[in-house]
Scaffold this motif. Structure first.
Motif, PDB file in Angstrom:
ATOM      1  N   PHE A   6       0.815  -1.220   0.000  1.00 43.18           N
ATOM      2  CA  PHE A   6       0.000   0.000   0.000  1.00 43.18           C
ATOM      3  C   PHE A   6       0.847   1.269   0.000  1.00 43.18           C
ATOM      4  CE2 PHE A   6      -3.542  -2.719   1.338  1.00 43.18           C
ATOM      5  CZ  PHE A   6      -4.592  -2.147   0.632  1.00 43.18           C
ATOM      6  N   SER A   7       2.088   1.140   0.397  1.00 52.20           N
ATOM      7  CA  SER A   7       2.944   2.322   0.532  1.00 52.20           C
ATOM      8  C   SER A   7       3.443   2.850  -0.801  1.00 52.20           C
ATOM      9  CB  SER A   7       4.152   1.983   1.404  1.00 52.20           C
ATOM     10  OG  SER A   7       5.047   1.125   0.691  1.00 52.20           O
ATOM     11  N   GLY A   8       3.479   1.990  -1.802  1.00 47.53           N
ATOM     12  CA  GLY A   8       4.070   2.375  -3.071  1.00 47.53           C
ATOM     13  C   GLY A   8       5.567   2.166  -3.111  1.00 47.53           C
ATOM     14  N   LEU A   9       6.120   1.606  -2.029  1.00 46.73           N
ATOM     15  CA  LEU A   9       7.560   1.352  -1.972  1.00 46.73           C
ATOM     16  C   LEU A   9       7.957   0.150  -2.819  1.00 46.73           C
ATOM     17  CD1 LEU A   9       8.088   1.889   1.863  1.00 46.73           C
ATOM     18  CD2 LEU A   9       8.958   3.365   0.035  1.00 46.73           C
ATOM     19  N   ALA A  10       6.986  -0.693  -3.147  1.00 44.02           N
ATOM     20  CA  ALA A  10       7.247  -1.877  -3.967  1.00 44.02           C
ATOM     21  C   ALA A  10       6.020  -2.156  -4.824  1.00 44.02           C
ATOM     22  CB  ALA A  10       7.569  -3.081  -3.085  1.00 44.02           C
ATOM     23  N   ASP A  11       6.224  -2.881  -5.893  1.00 43.02           N
ATOM     24  CA  ASP A  11       5.136  -3.262  -6.780  1.00 43.02           C
ATOM     25  C   ASP A  11       4.164  -4.176  -6.023  1.00 43.02           C
ATOM     26  OD1 ASP A  11       3.496  -4.489  -8.729  1.00 43.02           O
ATOM     27  OD2 ASP A  11       5.043  -4.262 -10.250  1.00 43.02           O
ATOM     28  N   PRO A  12       2.888  -3.802  -5.924  1.00 44.10           N
ATOM     29  CA  PRO A  12       1.914  -4.635  -5.194  1.00 44.10           C
ATOM     30  C   PRO A  12       1.835  -6.057  -5.730  1.00 44.10           C
ATOM     31  CG  PRO A  12       0.981  -2.484  -5.675  1.00 44.10           C
ATOM     32  CD  PRO A  12       2.274  -2.567  -6.435  1.00 44.10           C
ATOM     33  N   ARG A  13       2.085  -6.240  -7.016  1.00 45.12           N
ATOM     34  CA  ARG A  13       2.039  -7.588  -7.594  1.00 45.12           C
ATOM     35  C   ARG A  13       3.176  -8.451  -7.066  1.00 45.12           C
ATOM     36  NH1 ARG A  13       1.863  -5.373 -13.666  1.00 45.12           N
ATOM     37  NH2 ARG A  13       3.439  -4.068 -12.627  1.00 45.12           N
ATOM     38  N   ILE A  14       4.340  -7.833  -6.915  1.00 44.19           N
ATOM     39  CA  ILE A  14       5.473  -8.570  -6.356  1.00 44.19           C
ATOM     40  C   ILE A  14       5.240  -8.837  -4.872  1.00 44.19           C
ATOM     41  CG2 ILE A  14       7.956  -8.525  -5.914  1.00 44.19           C
ATOM     42  CD1 ILE A  14       8.270  -6.767  -8.369  1.00 44.19           C
ATOM     43  N   ALA A  15       4.653  -7.851  -4.179  1.00 45.20           N
ATOM     44  CA  ALA A  15       4.330  -8.041  -2.764  1.00 45.20           C
ATOM     45  C   ALA A  15       3.347  -9.193  -2.584  1.00 45.20           C
ATOM     46  CB  ALA A  15       3.750  -6.753  -2.182  1.00 45.20           C
ATOM     47  N   ALA A  16       2.383  -9.321  -3.507  1.00 40.28           N
ATOM     48  CA  ALA A  16       1.416 -10.424  -3.438  1.00 40.28           C
ATOM     49  C   ALA A  16       2.121 -11.769  -3.588  1.00 40.28           C
ATOM     50  CB  ALA A  16       0.355 -10.257  -4.528  1.00 40.28           C
ATOM     51  N   ILE A  28       3.870 -12.484  -0.320  1.00 39.58           N
ATOM     52  CA  ILE A  28       2.919 -12.956   0.694  1.00 39.58           C
ATOM     53  C   ILE A  28       2.568 -14.414   0.440  1.00 39.58           C
ATOM     54  CG2 ILE A  28       0.561 -12.700   1.571  1.00 39.58           C
ATOM     55  CD1 ILE A  28       0.869  -9.669   0.973  1.00 39.58           C
ATOM     56  N   PHE A  29       2.304 -14.738  -0.827  1.00 38.10           N
ATOM     57  CA  PHE A  29       1.984 -16.121  -1.183  1.00 38.10           C
ATOM     58  C   PHE A  29       3.131 -17.054  -0.793  1.00 38.10           C
ATOM     59  CE2 PHE A  29       2.385 -19.664  -4.152  1.00 38.10           C
ATOM     60  CZ  PHE A  29       1.139 -20.263  -4.028  1.00 38.10           C
ATOM     61  N   GLY A  30       4.367 -16.650  -1.122  1.00 38.67           N
ATOM     62  CA  GLY A  30       5.519 -17.485  -0.796  1.00 38.67           C
ATOM     63  C   GLY A  30       5.691 -17.671   0.694  1.00 38.67           C
ATOM     64  N   SER A  31       5.505 -16.590   1.448  1.00 36.99           N
ATOM     65  CA  SER A  31       5.619 -16.661   2.898  1.00 36.99           C
ATOM     66  C   SER A  31       4.591 -17.623   3.488  1.00 36.99           C
ATOM     67  CB  SER A  31       5.436 -15.268   3.502  1.00 36.99           C
ATOM     68  OG  SER A  31       5.438 -15.308   4.905  1.00 36.99           O
ATOM     69  N   MET A  32       3.360 -17.536   3.010  1.00 33.96           N
ATOM     70  CA  MET A  32       2.292 -18.381   3.534  1.00 33.96           C
ATOM     71  C   MET A  32       2.465 -19.842   3.136  1.00 33.96           C
ATOM     72  SD  MET A  32       0.406 -16.529   5.441  1.00 33.96           S
ATOM     73  CE  MET A  32      -1.055 -17.547   5.630  1.00 33.96           C
ATOM     74  N   GLN A  84      16.124   0.270   0.336  1.00 31.55           N
ATOM     75  CA  GLN A  84      15.966  -0.655  -0.791  1.00 31.55           C
ATOM     76  C   GLN A  84      14.807  -1.616  -0.518  1.00 31.55           C
ATOM     77  OE1 GLN A  84      17.650  -0.450  -3.650  1.00 31.55           O
ATOM     78  NE2 GLN A  84      18.890   1.257  -2.911  1.00 31.55           N
ATOM     79  N   VAL A  85      13.674  -1.059  -0.092  1.00 34.17           N
ATOM     80  CA  VAL A  85      12.515  -1.894   0.242  1.00 34.17           C
ATOM     81  C   VAL A  85      12.033  -2.674  -0.979  1.00 34.17           C
ATOM     82  CG1 VAL A  85      10.125  -1.883   1.067  1.00 34.17           C
ATOM     83  CG2 VAL A  85      11.809  -0.346   2.095  1.00 34.17           C
ATOM     84  N   TYR A  86      12.075  -2.038  -2.133  1.00 34.49           N
ATOM     85  CA  TYR A  86      11.636  -2.705  -3.362  1.00 34.49           C
ATOM     86  C   TYR A  86      12.388  -4.018  -3.566  1.00 34.49           C
ATOM     87  CZ  TYR A  86      11.029  -3.690  -8.337  1.00 34.49           C
ATOM     88  OH  TYR A  86      10.770  -4.309  -9.534  1.00 34.49           O
ATOM     89  N   TRP A  87      13.713  -3.951  -3.438  1.00 33.65           N
ATOM     90  CA  TRP A  87      14.511  -5.154  -3.662  1.00 33.65           C
ATOM     91  C   TRP A  87      14.336  -6.163  -2.540  1.00 33.65           C
ATOM     92  CZ3 TRP A  87      15.745  -6.267  -8.250  1.00 33.65           C
ATOM     93  CH2 TRP A  87      15.999  -5.261  -9.184  1.00 33.65           C
ATOM     94  N   ALA A  88      14.039  -5.700  -1.352  1.00 32.35           N
ATOM     95  CA  ALA A  88      13.751  -6.627  -0.257  1.00 32.35           C
ATOM     96  C   ALA A  88      12.540  -7.487  -0.597  1.00 32.35           C
ATOM     97  CB  ALA A  88      13.494  -5.855   1.040  1.00 32.35           C
ATOM     98  N   VAL A  89      11.494  -6.847  -1.129  1.00 34.61           N
ATOM     99  CA  VAL A  89      10.275  -7.576  -1.484  1.00 34.61           C
ATOM    100  C   VAL A  89      10.530  -8.526  -2.652  1.00 34.61           C
ATOM    101  CG1 VAL A  89       7.893  -7.344  -2.273  1.00 34.61           C
ATOM    102  CG2 VAL A  89       8.802  -5.736  -0.595  1.00 34.61           C
ATOM    103  N   VAL A  90      11.334  -8.101  -3.606  1.00 40.39           N
ATOM    104  CA  VAL A  90      11.679  -8.978  -4.737  1.00 40.39           C
ATOM    105  C   VAL A  90      12.401 -10.222  -4.238  1.00 40.39           C
ATOM    106  CG1 VAL A  90      13.138  -9.200  -6.785  1.00 40.39           C
ATOM    107  CG2 VAL A  90      11.770  -7.134  -6.460  1.00 40.39           C
ATOM    108  N   ILE A  91      13.380 -10.026  -3.355  1.00 35.54           N
ATOM    109  CA  ILE A  91      14.131 -11.158  -2.813  1.00 35.54           C
ATOM    110  C   ILE A  91      13.219 -12.100  -2.049  1.00 35.54           C
ATOM    111  CG2 ILE A  91      15.890 -11.805  -1.111  1.00 35.54           C
ATOM    112  CD1 ILE A  91      17.357  -9.185  -1.915  1.00 35.54           C
ATOM    113  N   ILE A  92      12.340 -11.532  -1.222  1.00 31.52           N
ATOM    114  CA  ILE A  92      11.412 -12.355  -0.443  1.00 31.52           C
ATOM    115  C   ILE A  92      10.474 -13.129  -1.367  1.00 31.52           C
ATOM    116  CG2 ILE A  92       9.480 -12.276   1.207  1.00 31.52           C
ATOM    117  CD1 ILE A  92      10.946  -9.783   2.414  1.00 31.52           C
TER     118      ILE A  92
END
Length: 215
Positions: free
Chosen positions: A115-125, A128-132, A182-190
């Motif tokens: 929601f922050s715009g710090l990362a692509d919501p699609r990548i964040a999704a 989340i899927f990977g984490s779950m 580098q929040v964007y890249w953190a989400v990509v890595i996750i």
């Protein structure tokens, strides 16, 4: 269910594999909280509050503060197990709620970033899927294949060490890269690594548990 299957041949490890060694490092802090009278469940709740605060701070793009709150959330999550062990107050409910709160924090923080715009919501999704799914594999394994061994009230099994990227790695990646803006890249890595770890666990189960069931 009896005669729970054993697990052998783990090829890759993660930080969680060393949880039992690390938890003794925070014994002095855990003893302090135990002396104060805080219960493990109260500490778990505090961990959740820090996690929610972290998520809200990510929404507001206060990444440094968000990383700090996430670190505190992780520390309190770590301490609650130590307090439970010191007080001898482990319980099935406590173990279950701790697991549930962990996933709430993980998902809320990633949703906050989306929601922050710090990362692509699609990548964040995807993250989340990977984490779950990386976590979901474990209870499915316990339910369908059987595993009853417990230590300090929690199921203890070598699946903890399967998969190169677990919850601790997720938190560390977010904290460190947030401090580096580098929040964007953190989400990509996750997103990549949690899903890769889930595949590792599926492959492990296929190789070692194929054809076996509850006995």
């Amino acid at each position: 269910m009896g005669g729970a299957p054993s697990f052998h041949g783990i090829s890759m490890v993660n930080i969680t594999k060393y949880r039992d060694r690390l938890i003794h490092c925070i014994d002095p802090v855990a003893r302090l909280f135990a002396k104060i009278g805080l219960t493990p469940n109260q500490l778990t709740f505090i961990s959740l509050m820090f996690g929610i605060t972290s998520a809200l701070l990510y929404v507001l793009q206060h990444t440094y503060l968000a990383a700090g709150m996430l670190l505190l959330s992780g520390l309190f999550d770590f301490i609650d197990g130590g307090v439970a062990r010191i007080n001898g107050k482990t319980s099935a409910f406590g173990a279950a709620i701790d697991w549930i709160i962990d996933k709430y924090v993980d998902c809320l923080v990633l949703i906050g970033i989306a929601f922050s715009g710090l990362a692509d919501p699609r990548i964040a999704a995807i993250a989340i899927f990977g984490s779950m799914i990386n976590t979901f594999i474990k209870p499915v394994t316990y339910a369908e294949m059987g595993f009853e061994k417990k230590e300090n009230g929690k199921i203890k099994d070598p699946l903890e060490g399967v998969g190169i990227f677990g919850r601790p790695e997720t938190a560390i990646t977010l904290i460190v890269l947030s401090l580096l803006n580098q929040v964007y890249w953190a989400v990509v890595i996750i997103a990549i690594m949690t899903n890769f770890s889930a595949i590792e666990r599926v492959v492990y189960l296929y190789r070692h548990m194929r054809g076996r069931g509850k006995t």
